[in-house]
Design a protein around this motif. Sequence first.
Motif, PDB file in Angstrom:
ATOM      1  N   VAL A 182      22.585  54.872   4.677  1.00  0.00           N
ATOM      2  CA  VAL A 182      21.813  55.404   5.805  1.00  0.00           C
ATOM      3  C   VAL A 182      21.275  56.762   5.356  1.00  0.00           C
ATOM      4  O   VAL A 182      22.050  57.650   4.994  1.00  0.00           O
ATOM      5  CB  VAL A 182      22.676  55.556   7.074  1.00  0.00           C
ATOM      6  CG1 VAL A 182      21.864  56.124   8.216  1.00  0.00           C
ATOM      7  CG2 VAL A 182      23.296  54.217   7.454  1.00  0.00           C
ATOM      8  N   SER A 238      28.458  52.228  13.996  1.00  0.00           N
ATOM      9  CA  SER A 238      28.444  52.587  12.579  1.00  0.00           C
ATOM     10  C   SER A 238      27.223  53.417  12.196  1.00  0.00           C
ATOM     11  O   SER A 238      27.110  53.856  11.054  1.00  0.00           O
ATOM     12  CB  SER A 238      28.487  51.328  11.717  1.00  0.00           C
ATOM     13  OG  SER A 238      27.341  50.536  11.960  1.00  0.00           O
ATOM     14  N   HIS A 239      26.320  53.626  13.139  1.00  0.00           N
ATOM     15  CA  HIS A 239      25.119  54.421  12.905  1.00  0.00           C
ATOM     16  C   HIS A 239      24.590  54.911  14.246  1.00  0.00           C
ATOM     17  O   HIS A 239      25.011  54.430  15.302  1.00  0.00           O
ATOM     18  CB  HIS A 239      24.059  53.601  12.169  1.00  0.00           C
ATOM     19  CG  HIS A 239      23.614  52.391  12.918  1.00  0.00           C
ATOM     20  ND1 HIS A 239      24.376  51.254  13.023  1.00  0.00           N
ATOM     21  CD2 HIS A 239      22.488  52.156  13.625  1.00  0.00           C
ATOM     22  CE1 HIS A 239      23.730  50.355  13.764  1.00  0.00           C
ATOM     23  NE2 HIS A 239      22.590  50.888  14.132  1.00  0.00           N
ATOM     24  N   PHE A 281      32.084  57.815  12.437  1.00  0.00           N
ATOM     25  CA  PHE A 281      31.515  56.612  13.007  1.00  0.00           C
ATOM     26  C   PHE A 281      32.615  55.601  13.324  1.00  0.00           C
ATOM     27  O   PHE A 281      33.700  55.640  12.747  1.00  0.00           O
ATOM     28  CB  PHE A 281      30.486  56.010  12.048  1.00  0.00           C
ATOM     29  CG  PHE A 281      29.284  56.905  11.858  1.00  0.00           C
ATOM     30  CD1 PHE A 281      28.224  56.860  12.741  1.00  0.00           C
ATOM     31  CD2 PHE A 281      29.225  57.809  10.802  1.00  0.00           C
ATOM     32  CE1 PHE A 281      27.126  57.688  12.587  1.00  0.00           C
ATOM     33  CE2 PHE A 281      28.133  58.642  10.637  1.00  0.00           C
ATOM     34  CZ  PHE A 281      27.079  58.583  11.526  1.00  0.00           C
ATOM     35  N   TYR A 290      21.409  55.565  16.969  1.00  0.00           N
ATOM     36  CA  TYR A 290      20.166  54.940  17.423  1.00  0.00           C
ATOM     37  C   TYR A 290      19.961  55.367  18.875  1.00  0.00           C
ATOM     38  O   TYR A 290      20.910  55.800  19.536  1.00  0.00           O
ATOM     39  CB  TYR A 290      20.245  53.412  17.312  1.00  0.00           C
ATOM     40  CG  TYR A 290      21.467  52.825  17.973  1.00  0.00           C
ATOM     41  CD1 TYR A 290      21.484  52.517  19.333  1.00  0.00           C
ATOM     42  CD2 TYR A 290      22.630  52.606  17.245  1.00  0.00           C
ATOM     43  CE1 TYR A 290      22.619  52.003  19.943  1.00  0.00           C
ATOM     44  CE2 TYR A 290      23.760  52.093  17.837  1.00  0.00           C
ATOM     45  CZ  TYR A 290      23.748  51.790  19.199  1.00  0.00           C
ATOM     46  OH  TYR A 290      24.878  51.298  19.799  1.00  0.00           O
ATOM     47  N   THR A 302      27.804  53.202   5.373  1.00  0.00           N
ATOM     48  CA  THR A 302      28.727  52.587   6.332  1.00  0.00           C
ATOM     49  C   THR A 302      29.882  51.950   5.559  1.00  0.00           C
ATOM     50  O   THR A 302      29.841  51.862   4.331  1.00  0.00           O
ATOM     51  CB  THR A 302      28.023  51.503   7.175  1.00  0.00           C
ATOM     52  OG1 THR A 302      27.645  50.431   6.297  1.00  0.00           O
ATOM     53  CG2 THR A 302      26.799  52.060   7.901  1.00  0.00           C
TER      54      THR A 302
END
Length: 95
Positions: free
Chosen positions: A71, A12-13, A38, A15, A65
């Motif tokens: 975000v 969902s993000h 995502f 990194y 999200t």
Amino acid sequence: MSDSIQIQVADSHLYPGCAVQIPHLPETESAAAAVVEFADGSGANATCHRRAFDELELMVERYATQKRHPVDTRHWLLFAVDASHHSWRVKRRLP
């Protein structure tokens, strides 16, 4: 935005270490518009360009999200993990 690059993210993000799929990436080194999808169904607009043959800079605009977690806009460095340049991983966050 039918001419945008489509980018699929495995979470969902983004990194460091996150898997990213880019089915079609133009060879040009100039900046290109992208749509990031995502895994949770959320999405964001982005801009990307090749930094080197196996490196890609990705600037993802602010999004939320599916669970409505905001975000902020972030800048990422990705590296290719296969010769076809379809599979990528996030290397690190850029300033």
